[in-house]
Design an enzyme around this catalytic site. Structure first.
Site, PDB file in Angstrom:
ATOM      1  N   CYS A   1       2.302   5.269   8.277  1.00 15.71           N
ATOM      2  CA  CYS A   1       0.839   4.502   8.598  1.00 15.71           C
ATOM      3  C   CYS A   1       0.369   3.708   7.323  1.00 15.71           C
ATOM      4  CB  CYS A   1      -0.170   5.831   8.487  1.00 15.71           C
ATOM      5  SG  CYS A   1      -2.017   5.161   8.323  1.00 15.71           S
TER       6      CYS A   1
ATOM      7  N   CYS B   1      -2.943   3.887   5.687  1.00 13.72           N
ATOM      8  CA  CYS B   1      -3.357   5.280   4.730  1.00 13.72           C
ATOM      9  C   CYS B   1      -2.436   4.858   3.728  1.00 13.72           C
ATOM     10  CB  CYS B   1      -2.463   6.301   5.430  1.00 13.72           C
ATOM     11  SG  CYS B   1      -2.888   6.463   7.354  1.00 13.72           S
ATOM     12  N   ASP B   2      -1.163   4.573   3.775  1.00 19.52           N
ATOM     13  CA  ASP B   2      -0.174   4.818   2.435  1.00 19.52           C
ATOM     14  C   ASP B   2      -0.047   3.434   1.783  1.00 19.52           C
ATOM     15  OD1 ASP B   2      -0.317   7.408   2.947  1.00 19.52           O
ATOM     16  OD2 ASP B   2       1.350   7.516   4.093  1.00 19.52           O
TER      17      ASP B   2
END
Ligand code: NAP
Length: 309
Positions: A128, A131-132
């Site tokens: 992701c 997200c990261d």
């Protein structure tokens, strides 16, 4: 009521239904907590200015649902009967009955299946970028895959990383033309064709990867700080086949906000939403499904159904 799942959608639904005084059973799955259990730092869930560890966030959500007396079973539902009323959910021989159901079993990222991928998950291996990606500022990363998700991940990452090499197992992309064009035009992104990742290198964090050309069998070691695996997602709906209307890829078809093809069965989160796939959107969908289930049940009973005393 019965809630299937234990990610942000399921647990938010549980907080709403228990606070609405509904007797709520959460069949949480044997691997509870959903995809956030596989992440480390979460920085985009509102309310945590310093960020929060994915598993800690899920533990807090479970405690919040338990505070209002949600009951949990940490096992997988194996089958359902949505034809009779009350609805039935099976866990092997055990049967649970609910007047209404929220399905929030989520989706799972597809992985390459390497031991090193599992070991370094959350330590440079991710599924992701939203997200990261932030953790890879000015770093060099690989993105695996040739579909729209891989293109989207690469385009997002290109805003922050130093370089991206796309590893695709064929010499032709599956992604839509418009996404391909955007990626090809992006000066930070290069392609390595006909290749698969056979090992991810690093002890505490990712330091590189070994890729193999599928035509020549030649292996090459690449240095990198991160590997984003973007080879698709799989909705967790195998046990719902033939019980609820699913789309071609197995996601639950949703109508009128949170309704499914069976009246009284509602849906929330990644099990129907392949577009946003965020913890916060899943939580929002779970809230909607919980509220809709409660309202529906109340309408059915015309206000005359037993609540928890
Ligand atoms: P997808 O279209 O199924 O693409 C998966 C990609 O991963 C393919 O290129 C596939 O290679 C590759 N792959 C699969 N298994 C692999 C393995 N074991 N090792 C190496 N490579 C592997 O999945 P997706 O990209 O997640 O897209 C899913 C759906 O959502 C699509 O309909 C897509 O259009 C849509 N979507 C749209 C957008 C957008 O429009 N912005 C964004 C994301 C997703 P092959 O090509 O060789 O099969």
């Amino acid at each position: 009521m019965i809630i299937l799942g234990s990610g942000p959608a399921a647990l938010t639904a549980a907080v709403y239904t228990t606070r609405g005084n509904m007797n709520t059973l959460v069949i949480a799955g044997s691997q509870y907590g959903g995809q956030l259990m596989l992440t480390t730092e979460v920085e985009n869930y509102p309310g945590f200015p310093q960020g929060v560890q994915g598993p800690d966030l899920m533990d807090m959500m479970i405690k919040q649902a338990e505070r209002f007396n949600a009951e949990f079973i940490y096992d997988d539902a194996t089958d359902v009967d949505f034809k009779s009323r009350p609805f039935k959910v099976f866990k092997g021989e055990d049967v649970y009955e609910g007047r209404t159901i929220v399905v929030a079993t989520g989706a799972s990222a597809r992985w390459l299946g390497l031991e090193s991928e599992k070991r370094l998950l959350g330590r440079g291996v991710s599924s992701c970028a939203t997200c990261d990606g932030h953790f890879f500022k000015d770093k060099d990363v690989l993105v695996v895959g040739g579909g729209d998700s891989a293109m989207e991940e690469a385009l997002f990452l290109s805003r922050m990383v130093n370089s991206i090499r796309m590893i695709h197992r064929r010499d032709e992309l599956r992604a839509s033309k418009i996404m391909q064009d955007r990626v090809v035009e992006n000066s930070k992104i290069d392609f390595i064709w006909d290749s698969v990742v056979v090992e991810i290198l690093g002890e505490q964090k990712v330091s590189g990867a070994v890729i193999e050309n599928v035509k020549t069998a030649e292996k090459t070691e690449l240095e990198c700080d991160g590997v984003f695996v973007a080879i698709g997602h799989k909705p967790n709906t195998a046990f719902l086949k033939g019980k609820l209307e699913l789309d071609r890829k197995g996601y639950i078809k949703v109508q009128d906000h949170t309704k499914t093809s069976v009246e009284g069965v509602f849906v929330g989160g990644d099990v129907h939403d392949y577009r946003y796939r965020q913890a916060v959107t899943a939580a929002g969908f779970g809230c909607m499904a919980g509220m809709d289930a409660e309202k529906w049940l109340e309408e059915q009973a015309q206000g005359d159904w037993p609540r928890i005393s």
